[in-house]
Design a protein around this motif. Structure first.
Motif, PDB file in Angstrom:
ATOM      1  N   ALA A   1      74.697  61.604  70.050  1.00 36.60           N
ATOM      2  CA  ALA A   1      73.787  60.626  70.634  1.00 36.60           C
ATOM      3  C   ALA A   1      74.362  59.226  70.546  1.00 36.60           C
ATOM      4  CB  ALA A   1      72.446  60.675  69.913  1.00 36.60           C
ATOM      5  N   SER A   2      74.072  58.448  71.565  1.00 34.93           N
ATOM      6  CA  SER A   2      74.436  57.035  71.528  1.00 34.93           C
ATOM      7  C   SER A   2      73.201  56.228  71.200  1.00 34.93           C
ATOM      8  CB  SER A   2      74.982  56.594  72.890  1.00 34.93           C
ATOM      9  OG  SER A   2      73.964  56.697  73.864  1.00 34.93           O
ATOM     10  N   GLY A   3      73.386  55.052  70.636  1.00 37.04           N
ATOM     11  CA  GLY A   3      72.259  54.181  70.365  1.00 37.04           C
ATOM     12  C   GLY A   3      71.810  54.229  68.916  1.00 37.04           C
ATOM     13  N   ARG A   4      71.457  53.066  68.410  1.00 35.84           N
ATOM     14  CA  ARG A   4      71.057  52.957  67.001  1.00 35.84           C
ATOM     15  C   ARG A   4      69.712  53.606  66.731  1.00 35.84           C
ATOM     16  NH1 ARG A   4      71.227  46.683  66.257  1.00 35.84           N
ATOM     17  NH2 ARG A   4      70.303  46.871  68.329  1.00 35.84           N
ATOM     18  N   THR A   5      68.890  53.782  67.769  1.00 29.50           N
ATOM     19  CA  THR A   5      67.546  54.310  67.568  1.00 29.50           C
ATOM     20  C   THR A   5      67.530  55.814  67.353  1.00 29.50           C
ATOM     21  OG1 THR A   5      67.316  54.378  69.972  1.00 29.50           O
ATOM     22  CG2 THR A   5      66.368  52.487  68.822  1.00 29.50           C
ATOM     23  N   PHE A   6      68.675  56.471  67.523  1.00 25.19           N
ATOM     24  CA  PHE A   6      68.731  57.931  67.366  1.00 25.19           C
ATOM     25  C   PHE A   6      68.136  58.352  66.031  1.00 25.19           C
ATOM     26  CE2 PHE A   6      70.300  62.170  67.197  1.00 25.19           C
ATOM     27  CZ  PHE A   6      70.798  62.361  65.924  1.00 25.19           C
ATOM     28  N   ARG A   7      68.483  57.634  64.975  1.00 28.74           N
ATOM     29  CA  ARG A   7      68.089  58.076  63.641  1.00 28.74           C
ATOM     30  C   ARG A   7      66.588  57.956  63.393  1.00 28.74           C
ATOM     31  NH1 ARG A   7      72.314  54.653  60.644  1.00 28.74           N
ATOM     32  NH2 ARG A   7      73.434  55.394  62.480  1.00 28.74           N
ATOM     33  N   SER A   8      65.852  57.361  64.285  1.00 33.22           N
ATOM     34  CA  SER A   8      64.398  57.274  64.141  1.00 33.22           C
ATOM     35  C   SER A   8      63.665  58.308  64.998  1.00 33.22           C
ATOM     36  CB  SER A   8      63.905  55.875  64.499  1.00 33.22           C
ATOM     37  OG  SER A   8      64.088  55.623  65.888  1.00 33.22           O
ATOM     38  N   TYR A   9      64.407  59.098  65.776  1.00 31.63           N
ATOM     39  CA  TYR A   9      63.790  60.048  66.696  1.00 31.63           C
ATOM     40  C   TYR A   9      63.777  61.457  66.138  1.00 31.63           C
ATOM     41  CZ  TYR A   9      64.439  56.543  70.414  1.00 31.63           C
ATOM     42  OH  TYR A   9      64.398  55.426  71.195  1.00 31.63           O
ATOM     43  N   GLY A  10      62.722  62.198  66.458  1.00 30.80           N
ATOM     44  CA  GLY A  10      62.779  63.634  66.281  1.00 30.80           C
ATOM     45  C   GLY A  10      63.690  64.220  67.350  1.00 30.80           C
ATOM     46  N   MET A  11      64.310  65.329  67.035  1.00 27.27           N
ATOM     47  CA  MET A  11      65.238  65.949  67.974  1.00 27.27           C
ATOM     48  C   MET A  11      64.882  67.425  68.152  1.00 27.27           C
ATOM     49  SD  MET A  11      67.307  63.575  68.928  1.00 27.27           S
ATOM     50  CE  MET A  11      68.544  64.585  69.759  1.00 27.27           C
ATOM     51  N   GLY A  12      65.134  67.912  69.344  1.00 27.42           N
ATOM     52  CA  GLY A  12      64.852  69.310  69.615  1.00 27.42           C
ATOM     53  C   GLY A  12      65.972  69.963  70.396  1.00 27.42           C
TER      54      GLY A  12
ATOM     55  N   ASN B   1      72.673  61.703  60.543  1.00 30.04           N
ATOM     56  CA  ASN B   1      72.355  60.414  61.168  1.00 30.04           C
ATOM     57  C   ASN B   1      73.510  59.429  61.081  1.00 30.04           C
ATOM     58  OD1 ASN B   1      69.852  61.266  62.040  1.00 30.04           O
ATOM     59  ND2 ASN B   1      68.747  60.344  60.324  1.00 30.04           N
ATOM     60  N   ALA B   2      74.370  59.586  60.100  1.00 31.90           N
ATOM     61  CA  ALA B   2      75.539  58.710  60.002  1.00 31.90           C
ATOM     62  C   ALA B   2      76.499  58.949  61.171  1.00 31.90           C
ATOM     63  CB  ALA B   2      76.258  58.936  58.688  1.00 31.90           C
ATOM     64  N   LYS B   3      76.480  60.167  61.700  1.00 35.58           N
ATOM     65  CA  LYS B   3      77.334  60.514  62.826  1.00 35.58           C
ATOM     66  C   LYS B   3      76.578  60.564  64.144  1.00 35.58           C
ATOM     67  CE  LYS B   3      80.598  63.238  60.074  1.00 35.58           C
ATOM     68  NZ  LYS B   3      81.238  64.557  59.884  1.00 35.58           N
ATOM     69  N   ASN B   4      75.289  60.233  64.108  1.00 31.60           N
ATOM     70  CA  ASN B   4      74.461  60.297  65.323  1.00 31.60           C
ATOM     71  C   ASN B   4      74.560  61.656  66.012  1.00 31.60           C
ATOM     72  OD1 ASN B   4      73.615  57.677  64.956  1.00 31.60           O
ATOM     73  ND2 ASN B   4      74.179  56.988  66.997  1.00 31.60           N
ATOM     74  N   THR B   5      74.465  62.712  65.227  1.00 35.59           N
ATOM     75  CA  THR B   5      74.670  64.057  65.767  1.00 35.59           C
ATOM     76  C   THR B   5      73.632  65.015  65.205  1.00 35.59           C
ATOM     77  OG1 THR B   5      77.052  63.648  65.958  1.00 35.59           O
ATOM     78  CG2 THR B   5      76.326  65.933  66.047  1.00 35.59           C
ATOM     79  N   VAL B   6      73.162  65.886  66.072  1.00 34.68           N
ATOM     80  CA  VAL B   6      72.290  66.977  65.663  1.00 34.68           C
ATOM     81  C   VAL B   6      73.014  68.283  65.999  1.00 34.68           C
ATOM     82  CG1 VAL B   6      71.034  67.024  67.857  1.00 34.68           C
ATOM     83  CG2 VAL B   6      69.958  67.927  65.801  1.00 34.68           C
ATOM     84  N   TYR B   7      72.802  69.282  65.162  1.00 34.93           N
ATOM     85  CA  TYR B   7      73.515  70.548  65.293  1.00 34.93           C
ATOM     86  C   TYR B   7      72.536  71.708  65.450  1.00 34.93           C
ATOM     87  CZ  TYR B   7      77.140  67.675  63.137  1.00 34.93           C
ATOM     88  OH  TYR B   7      78.027  66.672  62.850  1.00 34.93           O
ATOM     89  N   LEU B   8      73.048  72.782  66.043  1.00 36.02           N
ATOM     90  CA  LEU B   8      72.309  74.039  66.067  1.00 36.02           C
ATOM     91  C   LEU B   8      73.300  75.140  65.709  1.00 36.02           C
ATOM     92  CD1 LEU B   8      69.538  75.355  66.661  1.00 36.02           C
ATOM     93  CD2 LEU B   8      70.431  75.899  68.939  1.00 36.02           C
ATOM     94  N   GLN B   9      73.180  75.642  64.487  1.00 39.13           N
ATOM     95  CA  GLN B   9      73.997  76.763  64.038  1.00 39.13           C
ATOM     96  C   GLN B   9      73.307  78.045  64.470  1.00 39.13           C
ATOM     97  OE1 GLN B   9      77.052  76.860  62.371  1.00 39.13           O
ATOM     98  NE2 GLN B   9      76.926  79.056  62.789  1.00 39.13           N
ATOM     99  N   MET B  10      74.011  78.852  65.237  1.00 37.98           N
ATOM    100  CA  MET B  10      73.427  80.082  65.778  1.00 37.98           C
ATOM    101  C   MET B  10      74.207  81.277  65.247  1.00 37.98           C
ATOM    102  SD  MET B  10      72.704  78.891  69.714  1.00 37.98           S
ATOM    103  CE  MET B  10      74.443  78.863  70.139  1.00 37.98           C
ATOM    104  N   ASN B  11      73.540  82.112  64.475  1.00 35.33           N
ATOM    105  CA  ASN B  11      74.147  83.315  63.903  1.00 35.33           C
ATOM    106  C   ASN B  11      73.471  84.560  64.470  1.00 35.33           C
ATOM    107  OD1 ASN B  11      75.731  81.634  62.244  1.00 35.33           O
ATOM    108  ND2 ASN B  11      74.176  81.647  60.640  1.00 35.33           N
ATOM    109  N   SER B  12      74.127  85.695  64.301  1.00 33.69           N
ATOM    110  CA  SER B  12      73.577  86.978  64.757  1.00 33.69           C
ATOM    111  C   SER B  12      73.109  86.884  66.204  1.00 33.69           C
ATOM    112  CB  SER B  12      72.406  87.402  63.845  1.00 33.69           C
ATOM    113  OG  SER B  12      72.827  87.507  62.518  1.00 33.69           O
ATOM    114  N   LEU B  13      73.962  86.349  67.036  1.00 35.23           N
ATOM    115  CA  LEU B  13      73.585  86.124  68.429  1.00 35.23           C
ATOM    116  C   LEU B  13      73.358  87.436  69.168  1.00 35.23           C
ATOM    117  CD1 LEU B  13      75.913  83.111  69.137  1.00 35.23           C
ATOM    118  CD2 LEU B  13      73.452  83.134  69.532  1.00 35.23           C
ATOM    119  N   LYS B  14      72.413  87.379  70.110  1.00 34.37           N
ATOM    120  CA  LYS B  14      72.034  88.531  70.911  1.00 34.37           C
ATOM    121  C   LYS B  14      72.247  88.200  72.388  1.00 34.37           C
ATOM    122  CE  LYS B  14      68.239  89.414  67.676  1.00 34.37           C
ATOM    123  NZ  LYS B  14      66.770  89.582  67.543  1.00 34.37           N
ATOM    124  N   PRO B  15      72.430  89.205  73.212  1.00 34.34           N
ATOM    125  CA  PRO B  15      72.582  88.923  74.652  1.00 34.34           C
ATOM    126  C   PRO B  15      71.419  88.120  75.229  1.00 34.34           C
ATOM    127  CG  PRO B  15      73.265  91.155  74.190  1.00 34.34           C
ATOM    128  CD  PRO B  15      72.684  90.617  72.907  1.00 34.34           C
TER     129      PRO B  15
END
Length: 124
Positions: free
Chosen positions: A24-35, A74-88
């Motif tokens: 994400a760009s912008g300083r306000t990222f760290r105040s937002y919920g993310m989905g 938030n220090a990297k302005n990044t949100v992650y999604l770790q996905m395990n046991s993936l299904k078709p």
């Protein structure tokens, strides 16, 4: 204004793992919920997971609970999604989104900012 860029999608076999990132760009990222949301061909966009601004609260759709983990740096302005046991049936375009109100909504209409999406394909 927040700009979101997803990455990390690809082709993986059933049972495998992928980690998606949303920068994400912008300083306000760290105040937002993310989905994270996903949309499969011919289907509506559906909720996957959400995280509060500080990472203290998370919320998952039932069909990914126990397999996917949402997190943020938030220090990297990044949100992650770790996905395990993936299904078709996890095959879809995955989108990250920002919620100014930080309410961990599952309703996509509540999110103000969206990335362009990244394709995840799970082969059987």
């Amino acid at each position: 204004q927040v700009q979101l860029v997803e990455s990390g999608g690809g082709l993986v076999q059933a049972g495998g793992s992928l980690r998606l990132s949303c920068a994400a760009s912008g300083r306000t990222f760290r105040s937002y919920g993310m989905g994270w949301f996903r949309q499969a061909p011919g289907k509506e966009r559906e909720f996957v997971a959400a995280i509060s601004w500080d990472g203290a609260s998370t919320y998952y759709a039932d069909d990914v609970k126990g397999r996917f983990t949402i997190s943020r740096d938030n220090a990297k302005n990044t949100v992650y999604l770790q996905m395990n046991s993936l299904k078709p049936e996890d095959t879809a375009v995955y989108y990250c989104a920002a919620d100014v109100s930080n309410r961990l909504y599952s309703d996509s209409l509540r999110y103000e900012y969206w990335g362009q999406g990244t394709q995840v394909t799970v082969s059987s």
